[in-house]
Design a protein around this motif. Structure first.
Motif, PDB file in Angstrom:
ATOM      1  N   SER A  31      -6.328   3.534   4.145  1.00  0.00           N
ATOM      2  CA  SER A  31      -4.884   3.776   4.110  1.00  0.00           C
ATOM      3  C   SER A  31      -4.446   4.752   3.014  1.00  0.00           C
ATOM      4  N   LYS A  32      -5.278   4.883   1.964  1.00  0.00           N
ATOM      5  CA  LYS A  32      -4.954   5.726   0.802  1.00  0.00           C
ATOM      6  C   LYS A  32      -3.694   5.271   0.069  1.00  0.00           C
ATOM      7  N   ALA A  33      -3.278   4.026   0.305  1.00  0.00           N
ATOM      8  CA  ALA A  33      -2.074   3.498  -0.342  1.00  0.00           C
ATOM      9  C   ALA A  33      -2.147   1.975  -0.360  1.00  0.00           C
ATOM     10  N   THR A  34      -1.377   1.367  -1.266  1.00  0.00           N
ATOM     11  CA  THR A  34      -1.365  -0.096  -1.366  1.00  0.00           C
ATOM     12  C   THR A  34      -0.022  -0.568  -1.914  1.00  0.00           C
ATOM     13  N   SER A  35       0.246  -1.856  -1.765  1.00  0.00           N
ATOM     14  CA  SER A  35       1.445  -2.471  -2.331  1.00  0.00           C
ATOM     15  C   SER A  35       1.039  -3.550  -3.325  1.00  0.00           C
ATOM     16  N   ILE A  36       1.795  -3.644  -4.432  1.00  0.00           N
ATOM     17  CA  ILE A  36       1.588  -4.718  -5.399  1.00  0.00           C
ATOM     18  C   ILE A  36       2.859  -5.557  -5.435  1.00  0.00           C
ATOM     19  N   LEU A  37       2.721  -6.847  -5.159  1.00  0.00           N
ATOM     20  CA  LEU A  37       3.841  -7.782  -5.199  1.00  0.00           C
ATOM     21  C   LEU A  37       3.669  -8.649  -6.444  1.00  0.00           C
ATOM     22  N   TYR A  46       2.004  -7.446 -16.885  1.00  0.00           N
ATOM     23  CA  TYR A  46       0.912  -6.735 -17.563  1.00  0.00           C
ATOM     24  C   TYR A  46      -0.258  -6.505 -16.597  1.00  0.00           C
ATOM     25  N   ALA A  47      -0.637  -7.546 -15.865  1.00  0.00           N
ATOM     26  CA  ALA A  47      -1.747  -7.412 -14.912  1.00  0.00           C
ATOM     27  C   ALA A  47      -1.437  -6.363 -13.858  1.00  0.00           C
ATOM     28  N   ALA A  48      -0.209  -6.394 -13.342  1.00  0.00           N
ATOM     29  CA  ALA A  48       0.184  -5.431 -12.317  1.00  0.00           C
ATOM     30  C   ALA A  48       0.206  -4.010 -12.864  1.00  0.00           C
ATOM     31  N   SER A  49       0.624  -3.848 -14.121  1.00  0.00           N
ATOM     32  CA  SER A  49       0.662  -2.506 -14.716  1.00  0.00           C
ATOM     33  C   SER A  49      -0.744  -1.933 -14.856  1.00  0.00           C
ATOM     34  N   ILE A  50      -1.703  -2.793 -15.188  1.00  0.00           N
ATOM     35  CA  ILE A  50      -3.098  -2.359 -15.285  1.00  0.00           C
ATOM     36  C   ILE A  50      -3.602  -1.924 -13.912  1.00  0.00           C
ATOM     37  N   ILE A  51      -3.332  -2.737 -12.904  1.00  0.00           N
ATOM     38  CA  ILE A  51      -3.773  -2.426 -11.537  1.00  0.00           C
ATOM     39  C   ILE A  51      -3.113  -1.141 -11.046  1.00  0.00           C
ATOM     40  N   PHE A  52      -1.804  -1.029 -11.246  1.00  0.00           N
ATOM     41  CA  PHE A  52      -1.061   0.163 -10.819  1.00  0.00           C
ATOM     42  C   PHE A  52      -1.634   1.420 -11.472  1.00  0.00           C
ATOM     43  N   ASN A  53      -1.863   1.358 -12.775  1.00  0.00           N
ATOM     44  CA  ASN A  53      -2.370   2.514 -13.516  1.00  0.00           C
ATOM     45  C   ASN A  53      -3.695   2.997 -12.941  1.00  0.00           C
ATOM     46  N   GLU A  54      -4.601   2.066 -12.671  1.00  0.00           N
ATOM     47  CA  GLU A  54      -5.922   2.460 -12.170  1.00  0.00           C
ATOM     48  C   GLU A  54      -5.855   3.023 -10.749  1.00  0.00           C
TER      49      GLU A  54
END
Length: 213
Positions: A31-37, A46-54
């Motif tokens: 998909s080359k894309a994802t969603s974080i809820l 904090y966990a989501a920011s780490i995941i988003f950054n990577e």
């Protein structure tokens, strides 16, 4: 005996994390894309920011939604694969997630580790004391991590009352060692004067950035 059992638990969790990363990466490549809820707690953000950054650093698109609840319509509209961070997930709710025709990776403090063909629920247990630590190990299965992710992880530890220089255990200790070894952070021996006013890490960061904000 206890250390042996802990070792078995850690090994089993690591296998589940490897499985989760494989499921996620296969879907992400398609998909080359994802969603974080994201559940609105400091630890989850904090966990989501780490995941988003990577994810963004490695060239993928990413949508983020922070809300105290997620309903069926949110899950249906979310990009595949879906990352869920911090929400309490019951066995019944996990069954609802399974019914989606999407890959779902959930990080939580609650419940038990579960996985199916396309969905994995990862919980903080064994050597994993926090959701950011769980996220870091998950991401390390995929990429070499950005220094900013280590900094965010350290800040999350401080916000949760874990002493970076103190006696950390499990994955927190491992990640600290990696950060020091890679010179992302530097440990220095020294002493303190009693007179200067003590500042928290958040206050020090605020005072440093304040002129630019």
């Amino acid at each position: 005996m206890s250390s042996t059992l802990n070792g078995i638990v850690a090994s089993e969790i690591q296998k589940r994390i490897g499985l989760a990363s494989s499921i996620f990466y296969k879907s992400l490549e398609e998909s080359k894309a994802t969603s974080i809820l994201v559940f609105p707690t400091i630890e989850s953000v904090y966990a989501a920011s780490i995941i988003f950054n990577e994810i963004v650093e490695n060239g993928y698109k990413c949508k983020v939604r922070i809300s105290p609840n997620i309903d069926e319509s949110v899950l249906k509209e979310a990009l595949d694969p879906i990352i869920i961070v911090g929400y309490p997930i019951s066995q019944e709710y996990f069954k609802e997630i399974q019914s989606l025709d999407k890959s779902v990776i959930a990080f939580t403090r609650y419940g038990k580790i579960r996985f199916t063909k396309n969905s994995v629920l990862l919980c903080t247990e064994g050597p994993y004391n926090t959701i950011p630590s769980l996220a870091m190990k998950f991401l390390k299965e995929l990429w070499d991590l950005n220094p900013l992710s280590y900094v965010a992880h350290i800040m999350s530890n401080i916000s949760l009352g874990l002493d970076f220089k103190g006696d950390l255990s499990g994955v927190e200790s491992e990640i600290r060692s990696e950060a020091v070894k890679s010179k992302i952070v530097i440990e220095e021996l020294g002493f303190k004067f009693s007179n200067p006013k003590y500042k928290t890490a958040f206050q020090a960061l605020h005072d440093t950035l304040n002129p630019y904000l």
